[in-house]
Structures are given as structure tokens and as C-alpha cells.
Design a protein around this motif. Structure first.
Motif, PDB file in Angstrom:
ATOM      1  N   UNK A  33       0.832  -1.207   0.000  1.00 53.09           N
ATOM      2  CA  UNK A  33       0.000   0.000   0.000  1.00 53.09           C
ATOM      3  C   UNK A  33       0.867   1.258   0.000  1.00 53.09           C
ATOM      4  N   UNK A  34       1.955   1.236   0.781  1.00 56.62           N
ATOM      5  CA  UNK A  34       2.847   2.395   0.830  1.00 56.62           C
ATOM      6  C   UNK A  34       3.511   2.630  -0.526  1.00 56.62           C
ATOM      7  N   UNK A  35       3.954   1.568  -1.161  1.00 58.23           N
ATOM      8  CA  UNK A  35       4.574   1.703  -2.477  1.00 58.23           C
ATOM      9  C   UNK A  35       3.554   2.229  -3.479  1.00 58.23           C
ATOM     10  N   UNK A  36       2.322   1.735  -3.397  1.00 58.69           N
ATOM     11  CA  UNK A  36       1.264   2.200  -4.286  1.00 58.69           C
ATOM     12  C   UNK A  36       0.973   3.682  -4.060  1.00 58.69           C
ATOM     13  N   UNK A  37       0.963   4.116  -2.791  1.00 62.81           N
ATOM     14  CA  UNK A  37       0.716   5.528  -2.495  1.00 62.81           C
ATOM     15  C   UNK A  37       1.837   6.420  -3.014  1.00 62.81           C
ATOM     16  N   UNK A  38       3.076   5.964  -2.896  1.00 61.84           N
ATOM     17  CA  UNK A  38       4.205   6.733  -3.418  1.00 61.84           C
ATOM     18  C   UNK A  38       4.098   6.828  -4.933  1.00 61.84           C
ATOM     19  N   UNK A  39       3.755   5.715  -5.575  1.00 64.46           N
ATOM     20  CA  UNK A  39       3.596   5.707  -7.022  1.00 64.46           C
ATOM     21  C   UNK A  39       2.479   6.652  -7.451  1.00 64.46           C
ATOM     22  N   UNK A  40       1.360   6.618  -6.717  1.00 66.30           N
ATOM     23  CA  UNK A  40       0.247   7.510  -7.045  1.00 66.30           C
ATOM     24  C   UNK A  40       0.637   8.979  -6.874  1.00 66.30           C
ATOM     25  N   UNK A  41       1.390   9.291  -5.824  1.00 65.44           N
ATOM     26  CA  UNK A  41       1.769  10.684  -5.602  1.00 65.44           C
ATOM     27  C   UNK A  41       2.755  11.170  -6.665  1.00 65.44           C
ATOM     28  N   UNK A  42       3.618  10.273  -7.142  1.00 67.33           N
ATOM     29  CA  UNK A  42       4.542  10.657  -8.209  1.00 67.33           C
ATOM     30  C   UNK A  42       3.765  10.896  -9.503  1.00 67.33           C
ATOM     31  N   UNK A  43       2.830  10.023  -9.808  1.00 63.57           N
ATOM     32  CA  UNK A  43       2.041  10.162 -11.032  1.00 63.57           C
ATOM     33  C   UNK A  43       1.097  11.351 -10.970  1.00 63.57           C
ATOM     34  N   UNK A  44       0.565  11.684  -9.788  1.00 64.30           N
ATOM     35  CA  UNK A  44      -0.342  12.816  -9.647  1.00 64.30           C
ATOM     36  C   UNK A  44       0.357  14.157  -9.761  1.00 64.30           C
ATOM     37  N   UNK A  45       1.656  14.166  -9.435  1.00 59.37           N
ATOM     38  CA  UNK A  45       2.381  15.440  -9.496  1.00 59.37           C
ATOM     39  C   UNK A  45       2.678  15.855 -10.935  1.00 59.37           C
TER      40      UNK A  45
END
Length: 72
Positions: free
Chosen positions: A57-69
Motif C-alpha cells: 500500500x505504501x509503495x502504491x501511495x508513493x507511485x500515485x503521488x509521483x504520477x499525480x504530481x
């Protein structure tokens, strides 16, 4: 379930290459596999699964935050 299978496949591939490369011998590899099976039937299985789910979940959240930026 999908994550568990993916991790099992990943660890299996790593174990295969460690055996093939001579980093680990067949005996210790079999002991590690049997230890994993026996550990899965104990009370430690749920906390380990919770930990792995938290990491994914943490890796997914980091990935989502990178893609959202937007790569800014």
C-alpha cells in the motif's frame, strides 16, 4: 491474493537463481521453503501478511503521488 502469488513467484525466481548461481545449496533452500510453509500455519502468518500489505500500500501511495504530481 494476486499480491501473494506475485511475491511467491518473485521469491521463487530469486531462490532459483540463488541455487543456480551457487549462492545457496539445495539443502538450505529446501529448509527455507519448509520453514515458510510451517510459518504460514502459525499465528505469525497474519501479522506478516498485514506487514506485506502495508508495504505494498505504501509503495502504491508513493507511485500515485509521483504520477499525480505530473512529473513537475
Amino acid at each position: 491474493m494476486v499480491i501473494s502469488f506475485s511475491l511467491a513467484l518473485l521469491f521463487g525466481v530469486i531462490m532459483f537463481f540463488m541455487i543456480r548461481g551457487g549462492v545457496i545449496k539445495w539443502g538450505p533452500a529446501i529448509v527455507a521453503i519448509l520453514f515458510g510453509f510451517s510459518l504460514a500455519s502459525t499465528g505469525a502468518a497474519d501479522p506478516i501478511e498485514d506487514f506485506l500489505n502495508g508495504v505494498t500500500d505504501a509503495v502504491d501511495n508513493v507511485d500515485d503521488s509521483i504520477n499525480d504530481s505530473g512529473g513537475e
